[in-house]
Design an enzyme around this catalytic site. Sequence first.
Site, PDB file in Angstrom:
ATOM      1  N   LYS A 162       0.794  -1.251   0.537  1.00 28.22           N
ATOM      2  CA  LYS A 162      -0.064   0.045   0.164  1.00 28.22           C
ATOM      3  C   LYS A 162       0.772   1.124  -0.339  1.00 28.22           C
ATOM      4  CE  LYS A 162      -0.393  -0.326   4.705  1.00 28.22           C
ATOM      5  NZ  LYS A 162      -1.006  -1.105   6.148  1.00 28.22           N
TER       6      LYS A 162
ATOM      7  N   TYR B 271      15.828  29.883   8.297  1.00 25.84           N
ATOM      8  CA  TYR B 271      14.790  30.408   8.240  1.00 25.84           C
ATOM      9  C   TYR B 271      14.583  30.011   9.925  1.00 25.84           C
ATOM     10  CZ  TYR B 271      12.973  30.137   4.348  1.00 25.84           C
ATOM     11  OH  TYR B 271      12.675  30.433   2.821  1.00 25.84           O
TER      12      TYR B 271
END
Length: 386
Positions: A61, A282
């Site tokens: 999956k 940042y």
Amino acid sequence: MVEPTPTRLTPKLLAEFNPIPKESATRLRRPQVTLDLSALRHNAMIAKRAAGGRKILAAVKADGYGHGAVTVAHALRDRVDGFMVATLGEGEALRQAGFTQRIVVLQGVMNQTEARRAAQRFLEPVFHHTSQIDTVGTVGFGLPLTVWLKVDTGMHRVGFTPNEFPDAYARLSALRGVRPNPGVLTHFARADEPDAAPTQAQIALFQQTTAHCAGELSLCNSAGLLAFPEAGGDWVRPGIMLYGGNPFISDTASKHDLRPVMTLTTSLIATRTVQAGESVGYGGRFTAPETMPVGVAAIGYGDGYPRHAPDGTPIVVNGQRARLIGRVSMDLITIDLRGIKAAVGDSVECWGAQLPIDEVASAAFTISYELMCQLSGRVARHIIEP
Ligand SMILES: *Cc1c(COP(=O)(O)O)cnc(C)c1O
């Protein structure tokens, strides 16, 4: 006569650039995932050994836990007995690619159209809720549908409770379009923990609930397969162990002789000296305690590197263990190069052959499954055949 220099890009001029050359020269600069299919096949052998006589449904999956469902299914086609996917579409994609093994669809079907699609493609839906039995109804689908029922033995997410189970089993078995003797499966909530009691209780409840079922039974995920040989059943459903992730919250993958399939690499695109007191990236999350060398690698959350990775998250630069510093940005990360020999162009391994993905996952407050699944389409894939 000299061609006038074009001043504006036109569709005609743009067409002259095509085909845009393959980035062979710059590829080294970009994030790349290397998939070692011999490791995948080795891990399947470990699963097979643990399974004893039980058959294996390989969990593919979420695009084979980010490795590529078709690539994985192809590499495992002679090592496993079937595949397990979450959605009907995932199952159809495997059929489209030519796989003829059994395929179980965990989320099952929601209506008659889906049930017919499943029947015609020999996909085996799981029924986990009465609404699915209601909507599928009493008609046939052209071909008999092989079905599974999910019983909730303790996860309390999907599945029929042991009380609801006999009625659901009888109703599903009686449907005209459905093959008799549905399979029955359950899923463990805590097989990855050192405390065995919750899983033992789930096993006991499953055995009690299914005592009169004639169809195939399935209990184990990877952790259940490795830690609870007494769980039994006809099929096991390993996922993470096939990809070389550690199925347990303690331990390591290598303790179970599991090998990493996925290695995520990139390279250093800059090195610089940051002065004592200057901050990096940042928000200035990391401030240099001394004047120090910092490396910049071409990877970020836009590639699937976890944005929440804190300062100190391990990473390998040119074969040496180093530490992430500063906030992860979309395309770049920054690395503490104190004590590290490194130059622009050097390779950087985020996880894989030299650095277990579980170490990075635990530093970044997540699990290997999520890191594998969230790799983005921007990452180039390189497959090493077995
Ligand atoms: C994903 C899944 C598995 C595989 O689990 P792993 O922990 O990756 O081995 C097995 N069974 C069910 C129902 C699943 O959803």
